[in-house]
Design an enzyme around this catalytic site. Structure first.
Site, PDB file in Angstrom:
ATOM      1  N   HIS A  58      12.735  45.831  76.964  1.00 49.68           N
ATOM      2  CA  HIS A  58      13.251  45.016  75.959  1.00 49.68           C
ATOM      3  C   HIS A  58      13.540  43.604  76.754  1.00 49.68           C
ATOM      4  O   HIS A  58      13.391  43.471  77.791  1.00 49.68           O
ATOM      5  CB  HIS A  58      14.866  45.630  75.765  1.00 49.68           C
ATOM      6  CG  HIS A  58      14.893  46.857  75.240  1.00 49.68           C
ATOM      7  ND1 HIS A  58      14.954  47.885  76.119  1.00 49.68           N
ATOM      8  CD2 HIS A  58      15.184  47.234  73.990  1.00 49.68           C
ATOM      9  CE1 HIS A  58      15.144  48.995  75.313  1.00 49.68           C
ATOM     10  NE2 HIS A  58      15.236  48.730  73.988  1.00 49.68           N
ATOM     11  N   ASP A  61      16.052  43.556  79.219  1.00 53.90           N
ATOM     12  CA  ASP A  61      15.883  44.359  80.472  1.00 53.90           C
ATOM     13  C   ASP A  61      15.398  43.565  81.624  1.00 53.90           C
ATOM     14  O   ASP A  61      15.559  43.441  82.640  1.00 53.90           O
ATOM     15  CB  ASP A  61      14.740  45.431  80.256  1.00 53.90           C
ATOM     16  CG  ASP A  61      15.322  46.425  79.139  1.00 53.90           C
ATOM     17  OD1 ASP A  61      16.254  46.649  78.967  1.00 53.90           O
ATOM     18  OD2 ASP A  61      14.172  47.058  78.842  1.00 53.90           O
ATOM     19  N   MET A  92       3.795  47.723  76.192  1.00 57.14           N
ATOM     20  CA  MET A  92       4.625  47.608  75.071  1.00 57.14           C
ATOM     21  C   MET A  92       5.988  46.766  75.302  1.00 57.14           C
ATOM     22  O   MET A  92       6.212  46.777  76.331  1.00 57.14           O
ATOM     23  CB  MET A  92       5.006  49.134  74.500  1.00 57.14           C
ATOM     24  CG  MET A  92       6.219  49.043  73.292  1.00 57.14           C
ATOM     25  SD  MET A  92       7.663  48.924  73.789  1.00 57.14           S
ATOM     26  CE  MET A  92       8.115  50.741  73.834  1.00 57.14           C
ATOM     27  N   GLU A 185      10.425  52.769  65.126  1.00 58.81           N
ATOM     28  CA  GLU A 185      10.790  54.002  65.466  1.00 58.81           C
ATOM     29  C   GLU A 185      12.263  54.396  64.916  1.00 58.81           C
ATOM     30  O   GLU A 185      13.073  53.648  64.679  1.00 58.81           O
ATOM     31  CB  GLU A 185      11.327  53.680  67.275  1.00 58.81           C
ATOM     32  CG  GLU A 185      11.945  54.843  67.901  1.00 58.81           C
ATOM     33  CD  GLU A 185      12.147  54.553  69.405  1.00 58.81           C
ATOM     34  OE1 GLU A 185      11.736  53.637  69.886  1.00 58.81           O
ATOM     35  OE2 GLU A 185      13.007  55.285  69.867  1.00 58.81           O
ATOM     36  N   LYS A 187      15.187  56.970  63.875  1.00 61.42           N
ATOM     37  CA  LYS A 187      16.337  57.591  64.539  1.00 61.42           C
ATOM     38  C   LYS A 187      17.651  58.098  63.268  1.00 61.42           C
ATOM     39  O   LYS A 187      17.931  57.152  62.797  1.00 61.42           O
ATOM     40  CB  LYS A 187      17.008  57.052  65.680  1.00 61.42           C
ATOM     41  CG  LYS A 187      17.869  57.774  66.533  1.00 61.42           C
ATOM     42  CD  LYS A 187      18.383  57.011  67.644  1.00 61.42           C
ATOM     43  CE  LYS A 187      19.456  57.818  68.728  1.00 61.42           C
ATOM     44  NZ  LYS A 187      20.099  57.088  69.865  1.00 61.42           N
ATOM     45  N   GLU A 221       9.811  59.729  68.425  1.00 57.93           N
ATOM     46  CA  GLU A 221      10.598  60.023  69.717  1.00 57.93           C
ATOM     47  C   GLU A 221      10.967  61.403  69.377  1.00 57.93           C
ATOM     48  O   GLU A 221      11.610  61.764  68.644  1.00 57.93           O
ATOM     49  CB  GLU A 221      11.583  59.105  69.771  1.00 57.93           C
ATOM     50  CG  GLU A 221      12.515  59.697  71.180  1.00 57.93           C
ATOM     51  CD  GLU A 221      13.854  58.836  71.733  1.00 57.93           C
ATOM     52  OE1 GLU A 221      13.224  57.539  71.836  1.00 57.93           O
ATOM     53  OE2 GLU A 221      14.729  59.223  71.847  1.00 57.93           O
ATOM     54  N   HIS A 224      14.577  62.060  68.917  1.00 59.56           N
ATOM     55  CA  HIS A 224      15.121  61.572  67.211  1.00 59.56           C
ATOM     56  C   HIS A 224      14.797  62.686  66.246  1.00 59.56           C
ATOM     57  O   HIS A 224      15.635  62.928  65.432  1.00 59.56           O
ATOM     58  CB  HIS A 224      14.775  60.170  66.997  1.00 59.56           C
ATOM     59  CG  HIS A 224      15.090  59.062  68.154  1.00 59.56           C
ATOM     60  ND1 HIS A 224      14.590  57.851  68.146  1.00 59.56           N
ATOM     61  CD2 HIS A 224      15.976  59.429  69.094  1.00 59.56           C
ATOM     62  CE1 HIS A 224      15.105  57.171  69.096  1.00 59.56           C
ATOM     63  NE2 HIS A 224      15.997  58.252  69.693  1.00 59.56           N
ATOM     64  N   ASP A 249       7.602  58.228  72.100  1.00 60.89           N
ATOM     65  CA  ASP A 249       8.402  58.330  72.768  1.00 60.89           C
ATOM     66  C   ASP A 249       8.639  59.769  73.334  1.00 60.89           C
ATOM     67  O   ASP A 249       9.175  60.348  72.556  1.00 60.89           O
ATOM     68  CB  ASP A 249       9.942  57.487  72.392  1.00 60.89           C
ATOM     69  CG  ASP A 249       9.777  55.953  72.471  1.00 60.89           C
ATOM     70  OD1 ASP A 249       8.809  55.539  73.141  1.00 60.89           O
ATOM     71  OD2 ASP A 249      10.691  55.631  72.270  1.00 60.89           O
ATOM     72  N   ASP A 259      21.839  62.100  71.232  1.00 59.06           N
ATOM     73  CA  ASP A 259      20.579  61.697  71.711  1.00 59.06           C
ATOM     74  C   ASP A 259      20.485  61.848  73.369  1.00 59.06           C
ATOM     75  O   ASP A 259      21.061  61.103  73.879  1.00 59.06           O
ATOM     76  CB  ASP A 259      20.361  60.194  71.357  1.00 59.06           C
ATOM     77  CG  ASP A 259      18.839  59.518  71.771  1.00 59.06           C
ATOM     78  OD1 ASP A 259      17.977  60.576  71.748  1.00 59.06           O
ATOM     79  OD2 ASP A 259      18.708  58.598  72.081  1.00 59.06           O
ATOM     80  N   ASP A 261      17.865  62.413  75.624  1.00 57.60           N
ATOM     81  CA  ASP A 261      16.717  61.400  76.234  1.00 57.60           C
ATOM     82  C   ASP A 261      16.657  62.091  77.741  1.00 57.60           C
ATOM     83  O   ASP A 261      16.561  61.436  78.888  1.00 57.60           O
ATOM     84  CB  ASP A 261      17.050  60.002  76.472  1.00 57.60           C
ATOM     85  CG  ASP A 261      17.306  59.225  75.169  1.00 57.60           C
ATOM     86  OD1 ASP A 261      16.702  59.462  74.384  1.00 57.60           O
ATOM     87  OD2 ASP A 261      17.956  57.969  75.336  1.00 57.60           O
ATOM     88  N   ASP A 295      10.557  57.943  77.201  1.00 55.93           N
ATOM     89  CA  ASP A 295      11.747  57.197  76.767  1.00 55.93           C
ATOM     90  C   ASP A 295      12.880  58.378  76.977  1.00 55.93           C
ATOM     91  O   ASP A 295      13.482  58.659  76.419  1.00 55.93           O
ATOM     92  CB  ASP A 295      11.840  56.720  75.283  1.00 55.93           C
ATOM     93  CG  ASP A 295      12.995  55.855  75.132  1.00 55.93           C
ATOM     94  OD1 ASP A 295      13.777  55.426  75.808  1.00 55.93           O
ATOM     95  OD2 ASP A 295      13.446  55.642  74.051  1.00 55.93           O
TER      96      ASP A 295
END
Ligand code: GCO
Ligand code: MN
Ligand code: MN
Length: 395
Positions: A58, A61, A92, A185, A187, A221, A224, A249, A259, A261, A295
């Site tokens: 991102h 980040d 990406m 994406e 969710k 993902e 999700h 993802d 979530d 992850d 992810d």
């Protein structure tokens, strides 16, 4: 850390991680960080050491929110140096449209035109950054594009605003001459009570309503779709068949939870096995050839060492499942059960499309309903074979 074997990840495997994944310091709604914040450049070096191919990000980040232009340029220059030194790429990039308080009620779907303007502004700058770093895919996850109190806006207006934003940004990419595809994406919820366009299926239809649908695909993902109680394999299959699986993802998730992850393959190993089998084209479909992005993040119980165990674990599990899926497919007992039943005359009719003659022939076909209905299909045996291959006791 690990001895080398055939499952040791290498850049040729196309594995990628987000800076936010292995960089996750373990903060959650109930407690603060348990691990030190790592610099993006360290993450790049450590991921390369683990055998990853690339890193995704991102805007925030890498570049702190509100950084000056000079600071941004210095950070980007150093980051490019780290990528080069470690032979890593950025396939990406994406925008953080959820952390800053201005986005508390969404970004592209906000009722406030100032928020929508700021979201476009931030996304265009983040796209410039992504393209400068070499990204070819741009992900849109509508983090806060949703509601708790649904009377706050018409969900129909939300759809229109989201569409306007994606159309506008496609225009920006064209205007700049960027070689960039979008991946949406979905969710179902979290951090909002309900997020618009809740599943990959919703996204696939939404894409067909855009000005430039060819530029836009999906980024499903595991966590999700599982939160929504759906089959991840069926969802990616639909995207693959539509030529829309632009990114993925991978992670682990238990149904009915927040979530999570989790490390890829740490939950629902059978779904993970079937996912790898399909992505690799093992049943005979065209394989997915894009980056294999994890992810996910390490358990909050882990220290720095545990984070890299987690990263290597995601990649090793993918490779192990791939080898198990190949063995499963090569097993004659498996093939015998899944071999397609053929009937030249009926197949010709079924594949020939509609015609008056076909309708007459199909109406006249004599089908032995009772015999067909009585015969078992052997799927108990098939599934047990799958389990035995997956567990490594066969093949
Ligand atoms: C989540 C999402 C994010 C996105 C990321 C890139 O549930 O937090 O999966 O990790 O993938 O923001 O868009
Ligand atoms: Mn997630
Ligand atoms: Mn994600």
């Amino acid at each position: 850390m690990h001895t080398m074997d055939t499952f040791t990840p290498t850049p040729a495997d196309r594995f990628t991680f987000g800076l936010w994944t292995v960089g996750n310091p373990g903060r959650d709604p109930f407690g603060p960080s348990v691990r030190a914040t790592q610099s993006p450049n360290r993450i790049v070096a450590k991921l390369a050491e683990c055998g990853a191919y690339g890193v995704n990000l991102h805007d925030e980040d890498l570049i702190p929110f509100g950084a000056s232009a000079a600071e941004r340029d210095r950070i980007v220059k150093e980051f490019k140096g780290a990528l080069k030194d470690n032979g890593m790429v950025v396939p990406m990039a994406t925008t953080n449209l959820f952390s800053q308080p201005i986005f508390k009620d969404g970004a592209f779907t906000s009722n406030d035109p100032r928020v929508r303007t700021f979201a476009l502004q931030k996304t265009m700058r983040a796209m410039d950054l992504g393209v400068e770093l070499g990204a070819k895919t741009y992900v849109f996850w509508g983090g806060r594009e949703g509601t708790e109190s649904d009377a706050c806006r018409s969900p129909i207006d939300a759809m229109k605003r989201f569409r306007d934003a994606i159309n506008f940004l496609c225009g920006y990419v064209r205007d700049q001459g960027y070689d960039l595809r979008f991946a949406l994406e979905a969710k179902p919820n979290e951090p909002r009570g309900d997020i618009y366009l809740a599943t990959t299926g919703h996204m696939l239809h939404f894409i067909s309503t855009l000005d430039e649908p060819e530029r836009v695909g999906v980024n499903p993902e595991v966590a999700h779709e599982t939160m929504a109680g759906l089959s991840f394999v069926h969802n990616i299959a639909q995207a693959m068949e539509a030529g829309k699986l632009y990114h993925i993802d991978l992670n682990g998730q238990r149904i009915g939870r927040y979530d999570q992850d989790l490390r890829f393959g740490s939950e629902d190993l059978k779904q993970a096995f079937l996912t790898v089998r399909l992505l690799e084209g093992i049943p005979g479909n065209d394989p997915y050839t894009g980056p294999l992005h994890f992810d996910a993040h390490a358990y909050r119980t882990e220290d720095d060492e545990g984070v890299w165990e987690f990263a290597v674990g995601c990649m090793r599990t993918y490779k192990i499942l791939k080898s198990r899926a190949l063995a499963f497919e090569a097993d004659p007992d498996v093939q015998e059960i899944i071999a397609e039943r053929t009937d030249d005359a009926l197949d010709a009719l079924l594949n020939g499309g509609y015609s008056t003659e076909a309708a007459e022939a199909i109406s006249a076909a004599s089908i032995d309903v009772d015999t067909i209905a009585k015969k078992g299909l052997g799927y108990e045996r098939l599934d047990q074979l799958l389990v035995e291959h997956m567990m490594g006791v066969r093949g």
